[in-house]
Design a protein around this motif. Structure first.
Motif, PDB file in Angstrom:
ATOM      1  N   MET A 254      85.205  36.289  24.581  1.00  0.00           N
ATOM      2  CA  MET A 254      83.838  36.019  24.141  1.00  0.00           C
ATOM      3  C   MET A 254      83.372  37.093  23.157  1.00  0.00           C
ATOM      4  O   MET A 254      82.737  36.775  22.134  1.00  0.00           O
ATOM      5  CB  MET A 254      82.906  35.920  25.336  1.00  0.00           C
ATOM      6  CG  MET A 254      83.095  34.640  26.136  1.00  0.00           C
ATOM      7  SD  MET A 254      82.047  34.530  27.592  1.00  0.00           S
ATOM      8  CE  MET A 254      80.430  34.492  26.860  1.00  0.00           C
ATOM      9  N   ASN A 255      83.672  38.341  23.456  1.00  0.00           N
ATOM     10  CA  ASN A 255      83.299  39.430  22.546  1.00  0.00           C
ATOM     11  C   ASN A 255      83.966  39.257  21.187  1.00  0.00           C
ATOM     12  O   ASN A 255      83.334  39.408  20.144  1.00  0.00           O
ATOM     13  CB  ASN A 255      83.662  40.788  23.141  1.00  0.00           C
ATOM     14  CG  ASN A 255      82.741  41.199  24.272  1.00  0.00           C
ATOM     15  OD1 ASN A 255      81.832  40.476  24.647  1.00  0.00           O
ATOM     16  ND2 ASN A 255      82.997  42.360  24.825  1.00  0.00           N
ATOM     17  N   GLU A 256      85.252  38.932  21.202  1.00  0.00           N
ATOM     18  CA  GLU A 256      85.978  38.720  19.946  1.00  0.00           C
ATOM     19  C   GLU A 256      85.381  37.543  19.181  1.00  0.00           C
ATOM     20  O   GLU A 256      85.228  37.602  17.955  1.00  0.00           O
ATOM     21  CB  GLU A 256      87.466  38.470  20.228  1.00  0.00           C
ATOM     22  CG  GLU A 256      88.296  38.245  18.982  1.00  0.00           C
ATOM     23  CD  GLU A 256      88.347  39.436  18.046  1.00  0.00           C
ATOM     24  OE1 GLU A 256      88.580  39.222  16.844  1.00  0.00           O
ATOM     25  OE2 GLU A 256      88.164  40.579  18.494  1.00  0.00           O
ATOM     26  N   GLY A 257      85.006  36.494  19.890  1.00  0.00           N
ATOM     27  CA  GLY A 257      84.376  35.340  19.250  1.00  0.00           C
ATOM     28  C   GLY A 257      83.053  35.695  18.601  1.00  0.00           C
ATOM     29  O   GLY A 257      82.746  35.222  17.498  1.00  0.00           O
ATOM     30  N   GLN A 258      82.276  36.527  19.266  1.00  0.00           N
ATOM     31  CA  GLN A 258      81.003  36.953  18.686  1.00  0.00           C
ATOM     32  C   GLN A 258      81.226  37.742  17.400  1.00  0.00           C
ATOM     33  O   GLN A 258      80.554  37.500  16.385  1.00  0.00           O
ATOM     34  CB  GLN A 258      80.224  37.806  19.684  1.00  0.00           C
ATOM     35  CG  GLN A 258      79.671  37.050  20.856  1.00  0.00           C
ATOM     36  CD  GLN A 258      78.973  37.981  21.842  1.00  0.00           C
ATOM     37  OE1 GLN A 258      78.691  39.132  21.548  1.00  0.00           O
ATOM     38  NE2 GLN A 258      78.701  37.465  23.030  1.00  0.00           N
TER      39      GLN A 258
END
Length: 76
Positions: free
Chosen positions: A52-56
């Motif tokens: 999720m962090n990488e996606g953000q």
């Protein structure tokens, strides 16, 4: 699809000195996301948080790239 007028407005925003502040904030924000600990209670939650962090981060970067892309297409 956005209009030529909207592209011109984007280009106008990107050349203003204030835009550098927005880019700096985006960089600081994405750096904070990437340096945030992803360790959670179990491996699945850890993986989920990391993804999720990488996606953000990728979403923010892609949005800024799209702004520049649209500003370059003003003549089209």
């Amino acid at each position: 699809m956005i209009t030529k007028t909207e592209r011109q407005q984007i280009k106008h925003i990107l050349v203003r000195p204030q835009w550098q502040t927005i880019e700096r904030l985006a960089t600081l924000f994405t750096d904070n996301i990437m340096y945030e600990s992803v360790l959670r209670d179990n491996e699945w939650e850890t993986i989920k948080t990391a993804l999720m962090n990488e996606g953000q981060v990728q979403g923010i970067k892609r949005f800024i790239q799209e702004l520049y892309k649209e500003a370059q297409n003003v003549e089209n």
